[in-house]
Each structure stands twice: as C-alpha cells, then as structure tokens.
Design an enzyme around this catalytic site. Structure first.
Site, PDB file in Angstrom:
ATOM      1  NE  ARG A 123      -3.946  -1.548  -0.298  1.00  0.00           N
ATOM      2  CZ  ARG A 123      -5.066  -1.726   0.379  1.00  0.00           C
ATOM      3  NH1 ARG A 123      -5.042  -2.038   1.629  1.00  0.00           N
ATOM      4  NH2 ARG A 123      -6.230  -1.579  -0.205  1.00  0.00           N
ATOM      5  CD  GLN A 128      -2.085   5.914  -4.544  1.00  0.00           C
ATOM      6  OE1 GLN A 128      -1.285   6.690  -5.072  1.00  0.00           O
ATOM      7  NE2 GLN A 128      -2.877   6.287  -3.575  1.00  0.00           N
ATOM      8  CG  ASP A 131      -4.010  -1.147  -3.814  1.00  0.00           C
ATOM      9  OD1 ASP A 131      -4.494  -2.296  -3.673  1.00  0.00           O
ATOM     10  OD2 ASP A 131      -4.022  -0.288  -2.920  1.00  0.00           O
ATOM     11  CB  SER A 134      -7.291   0.196  -3.653  1.00  0.00           C
ATOM     12  OG  SER A 134      -6.594   0.273  -2.443  1.00  0.00           O
ATOM     13  CE1 TYR A 230      -4.340  -1.996   5.024  1.00  0.00           C
ATOM     14  CE2 TYR A 230      -1.949  -2.198   5.144  1.00  0.00           C
ATOM     15  CZ  TYR A 230      -3.118  -2.228   4.409  1.00  0.00           C
ATOM     16  OH  TYR A 230      -3.071  -2.470   3.081  1.00  0.00           O
TER      17      TYR A 230
HETATM   18  P1  NAD Z   1      -9.180  -2.502   5.453  1.00  0.00           P
HETATM   19  O1  NAD Z   1      -9.987  -3.180   4.408  1.00  0.00           O
HETATM   20  O2  NAD Z   1      -8.029  -3.218   6.077  1.00  0.00           O
HETATM   21  O3  NAD Z   1     -10.186  -2.069   6.644  1.00  0.00           O
HETATM   22  C1  NAD Z   1     -11.297  -1.233   6.398  1.00  0.00           C
HETATM   23  C2  NAD Z   1     -11.401  -0.176   7.476  1.00  0.00           C
HETATM   24  O4  NAD Z   1     -11.837  -0.775   8.694  1.00  0.00           O
HETATM   25  C3  NAD Z   1     -10.103   0.557   7.811  1.00  0.00           C
HETATM   26  O5  NAD Z   1     -10.268   1.936   7.594  1.00  0.00           O
HETATM   27  C4  NAD Z   1      -9.867   0.230   9.296  1.00  0.00           C
HETATM   28  O6  NAD Z   1      -9.270   1.299  10.011  1.00  0.00           O
HETATM   29  C5  NAD Z   1     -11.286  -0.032   9.766  1.00  0.00           C
HETATM   30  N1  NAD Z   1     -11.365  -0.790  11.027  1.00  0.00           N
HETATM   31  C6  NAD Z   1     -10.582  -1.790  11.481  1.00  0.00           C
HETATM   32  N2  NAD Z   1     -10.996  -2.201  12.702  1.00  0.00           N
HETATM   33  C7  NAD Z   1     -12.088  -1.446  13.008  1.00  0.00           C
HETATM   34  C8  NAD Z   1     -12.957  -1.390  14.138  1.00  0.00           C
HETATM   35  N3  NAD Z   1     -12.798  -2.199  15.184  1.00  0.00           N
HETATM   36  N4  NAD Z   1     -13.956  -0.482  14.135  1.00  0.00           N
HETATM   37  C9  NAD Z   1     -14.126   0.357  13.070  1.00  0.00           C
HETATM   38  N5  NAD Z   1     -13.340   0.355  11.976  1.00  0.00           N
HETATM   39  C10 NAD Z   1     -12.325  -0.537  11.952  1.00  0.00           C
HETATM   40  O7  NAD Z   1      -8.696  -1.088   4.965  1.00  0.00           O
HETATM   41  P2  NAD Z   1      -8.311  -0.586   3.493  1.00  0.00           P
HETATM   42  O8  NAD Z   1      -9.527  -0.077   2.852  1.00  0.00           O
HETATM   43  O9  NAD Z   1      -7.567  -1.647   2.825  1.00  0.00           O
HETATM   44  O10 NAD Z   1      -7.382   0.659   3.857  1.00  0.00           O
HETATM   45  C11 NAD Z   1      -6.538   0.626   4.981  1.00  0.00           C
HETATM   46  C12 NAD Z   1      -5.530   1.758   4.930  1.00  0.00           C
HETATM   47  O11 NAD Z   1      -4.652   1.627   3.833  1.00  0.00           O
HETATM   48  C13 NAD Z   1      -6.118   3.133   4.819  1.00  0.00           C
HETATM   49  O12 NAD Z   1      -5.333   4.002   5.604  1.00  0.00           O
HETATM   50  C14 NAD Z   1      -5.942   3.502   3.403  1.00  0.00           C
HETATM   51  O13 NAD Z   1      -5.890   4.906   3.178  1.00  0.00           O
HETATM   52  C15 NAD Z   1      -4.603   2.862   3.149  1.00  0.00           C
HETATM   53  N6  NAD Z   1      -4.394   2.621   1.744  1.00  0.00           N
HETATM   54  C16 NAD Z   1      -3.277   3.156   1.169  1.00  0.00           C
HETATM   55  C17 NAD Z   1      -3.038   2.935  -0.183  1.00  0.00           C
HETATM   56  C18 NAD Z   1      -1.823   3.504  -0.831  1.00  0.00           C
HETATM   57  O14 NAD Z   1      -1.166   4.323  -0.249  1.00  0.00           O
HETATM   58  N7  NAD Z   1      -1.492   3.043  -2.028  1.00  0.00           N
HETATM   59  C19 NAD Z   1      -3.913   2.172  -0.927  1.00  0.00           C
HETATM   60  C20 NAD Z   1      -5.055   1.642  -0.295  1.00  0.00           C
HETATM   61  C21 NAD Z   1      -5.271   1.870   1.050  1.00  0.00           C
END
Ligand code: NAD
Length: 369
Positions: A123, A128, A131, A134, A230
């Site tokens: 990530r 990006q 990914d 995403s 995360y």
């Molecule tokens: P994910 O699918 O792992 O989880 C979904 C969401 O659930 C997350 O926002 C997490 O904080 C939340 N969560 C976990 N436990 C929880 C709880 N007990 N109660 C409420 N919410 C809870 O997440 P994702 O969509 O894969 O994204 C995770 C992170 O990665 C984010 O910060 C996102 O911005 C980042 N990200 C970065 C890139 C990049 O830089 N290329 C790409 C994708 C995602």
C-alpha cells in the site's frame, strides 16, 4: 515475441476478466503478443471481436491460449486442473488468497511456475496503480449501498412531493477505508444522511470531506493506528468502547454498511445480536467483511438473514457483480504491473523491487517464506 495469456475465469459466479480490449491494445503496442481465451470477456459484456480489434489472438481453449506464454493473467486463483496446465517458467498473476497449508503454491512450485499475488501489492504511493484490492474495494463499497438501498423499505433521499414529504434515510458506515469511503460517497449521492465510524482518527477528515458526519469515540485515543495506516486489533477495553459507541448509533439507522477489517486476522465484531435487536424494524445491514468472519454476529456469507425485522446480508465477491467496470479497473492494475516487469518486450522479475518482492509467492521452483 513475449506472449501474454489471458484465461477465461472458471470459478463459479466469477464474471470478471483479467484484461479488457483497451488494455490489450496497450500491451500489443508495447510489442507483446496477447492470447485471449475464447469467451473470456463475455460475462463482462466484452466479446471476442472487440479483443481481436484490439490486436489480441483469440484462442479456442485454455491449452492453446497458454502455448508459449511467459505471463498468465487471471482474476481468481487457478483450480488444480488449471494449475497443472500452466507452462513451466511462466509467471502467473492473479488473486491467489493462499490459506495456510494450501497446496496450490506447492503445486505451482513443482510446475516451476512463478506466482505474483495481486492481494500482496504494497500500500505505497508507487504501487497505487497496481493496487487491485483498492480498485475492487471501490466497486464493492459502491455496490453495497445499492444492494442495501434496494432492500430498504424506504427511499434514501428526502423528497417533497404532492403526496407528502419524506425524510432522508440515515446510513451508517463502519470502517472508512477504501470500500467504506466509496460507500459514504455513494450513499451521499443517493441523498441519505450519512455518518461513519472508524478506529483510525486520521480518517475523520476524509469522512467529513465527503459531507458525512464522523462518529467520535473520544476515549479511544490514537493508539488504534499502526504503521502503514492499517488498524490494529483492539484491546478488550477499546473494543468495549467501540461497541458502546456503535450501539448508541444503531437504533437511529435505516442502513448500515460494515467494512471493517484487520490485516491478517478475523474481522472485528462490531454489531452483536443484542445490538441488532435494538435497531428499527426494516433496517438493513450489509456486511462487506462476511468472508473474513463478518462484522455482524448474525452475518452468514452469501445469505440474507432476518432477525427482529432487520435484514443482514453478507455478500461475497461483490466486485464481480459489476463485472465491466471491475474488470476495467483490474485490467489497468495488471497493465501497470506489466509496465514494471515487462520492459522492451522482455519479462524479468527484479527481486530487489519491493513491489515484485511483496507479490512474489513462488519463485524458481520454491514457495517463498
Ligand atoms: P481494510 O480493508 O483493512 O479495513 C477497512 C477499514 O476498517 C479501515 O479503515 C480500518 O481502520 C477499519 N477498522 C478496522 N478495525 C475497526 C474497528 N474495530 N472499528 C471500526 N473500523 C475498523 O482497509 P483498506 O480499505 O484496505 O485501507 C486501509 C488503509 O490503507 C487506509 O489508511 C488507506 O488509506 C490505506 N491505503 C493506502 C493505499 C496507498 O497508499 N497506495 C492504498 C489503499 C489503502
């Protein structure tokens, strides 16, 4: 000439395809030969003639498609039979979802097939464009709201009509990562009053910039965040605070979309059966974490459950239900990966590249630790 093979997906209910005509054209322009198995795009409404127009060789079956292939592109992991057909020294790129002890990787290693897992793209900003978690989560977040809205006994927007005024539906999104943010945006576009909760306080600004209300759990503090952005698994005390916060919101909600995940573990439990029974009759929960154990205690993957007038659905492989756009986005992700590993018409895996190294599960006849 280096050959790229695009196989037809055979997993039940998989409607996506790894490459679309637009991305095939780009690969052909880069000097690559692209074999596309006959009918590969049909479930996504892309017919063979469009692939041919883009410069692909449409091939009658998997065996012909794979002949001489250096790279094999798929969406889903191959079945045992498919894996045995992959040419030695080829590179398979797909969602591989290897469960512990899963025999697929050892099978690929024995066949001297290298394997790059699309779910292991780091990530990072540089990665990006590759990914696919995403891109597919974006589709799932959108579709979750449509599914939920279609099960709601009420409309989502506020309407003022000659037949009276209808108040807007209240939507709560739990987990505001990629899928959750898209669910918020979609519910807003449908005119609902949207609020969202996440354990990562850094998300507050993103939620608010979409015009939704961020539900605060003040006592939670900032420790729910871990490196890489995360969320971490919560301590018992923090988990109790989260449930208390969510329990306070649920009785007012018409539609709840849950998306919370914790890397490398079961999804956190955010709605217990007791909390659900205090919701409005007719309310709907769409649990996007169904395959990881569910955020709601009553979730059954792939099924609809009714309890106390509340409907809970746990859709699986939701991105596949929007196959054209999900395929277009996935195909762009794989095109970007090929930009990294196929230079000047030749394919080479550079293990010192962090993207390649994170994705590479099988290499040179061995499963990588
Ligand atoms: P994910 O699918 O792992 O989880 C979904 C969401 O659930 C997350 O926002 C997490 O904080 C939340 N969560 C976990 N436990 C929880 C709880 N007990 N109660 C409420 N919410 C809870 O997440 P994702 O969509 O894969 O994204 C995770 C992170 O990665 C984010 O910060 C996102 O911005 C980042 N990200 C970065 C890139 C990049 O830089 N290329 C790409 C994708 C995602």
């Amino acid at each position: 000439m280096t050959t790229i093979a695009v196989l037809r997906e055979t997993a039940p209910s998989e409607q996506r395809v790894a490459q679309v005509p637009e991305t095939v054209r780009k690969l052909v322009e880069r000097g690559l030969r692209v074999n596309v198995e006959r009918g590969a795009g049909l479930a996504a409404h892309l017919d063979d003639a469009e692939y041919e127009k883009a410069g692909a060789h449409v091939t009658p079956d998997a065996a012909t498609t794979l002949r001489g292939a250096r790279v094999v592109l798929k969406v889903q992991r191959p079945s045992e039979a498919e894996a045995s057909q992959l040419p030695p020294e080829s590179i398979l790129v797909a969602f591989l979802a290897p469960a512990p002890g899963c025999p697929l990787l050892a099978r690929l290693a024995r066949g001297r097939v290298d394997a790059l897992a699309m779910e292991n793209v780091p990530r990072t900003t540089r990665a990006q464009a590759i990914d696919a978690l995403s891109s597919q989560a974006t589709v799932a977040g959108y579709k979750a709201v449509l599914l939920g809205a279609s099960l709601c006994p009420r409309l989502l927007p506020m309407l003022t009509t000659a037949a009276g005024t209808l108040t807007p539906a209240k939507v709560l999104v739990l987990g505001a990562g990629v899928a959750g943010l898209q669910a918020i945006a979609t519910a807003k576009r449908l005119g609902a009053l949207v609020s969202a909760f996440d354990v990562r306080p850094a998300v507050r600004e993103q939620v608010q910039s979409l015009g939704a209300l961020f539900v605060e759990a003040p006592a939670l503090g900032a420790q729910a965040e871990v490196t890489g952005g995360y969320a971490a698994r919560l301590s018992e005390e923090r988990q109790r605070l989260v449930l208390e916060t969510i329990a306070g919101q649920l009785p007012n909600m018409d539609l709840v979309i849950t998306t919370a995940q914790v890397r490398g573990g079961a999804a956190p439990r955010l709605i217990t059966a007791k909390m659900l029974r205090r919701m409005r009759p007719g309310a709907v929960i769409v649990d996007l974490a169904a395959e990881a154990g569910g955020n709601c205690e009553l979730t059954t993957p792939g099924e609809a459950v009714r309890e106390a007038g509340v409907t809970v659905i746990g859709p699986t492989n939701l991105a596949s239900s929007v196959p054209l756009h999900a395929s277009m986005m996935y195909a762009k992700n794989q095109l970007a990966l090929l930009g990294l590993i196929a230079k000047d018409g030749a394919v080479k895996l550079d293990l010192s590249d962090d993207i390649v190294s994170s994705m590479l599960l099988v290499h040179a006849g061995a499963v990588r630790a």
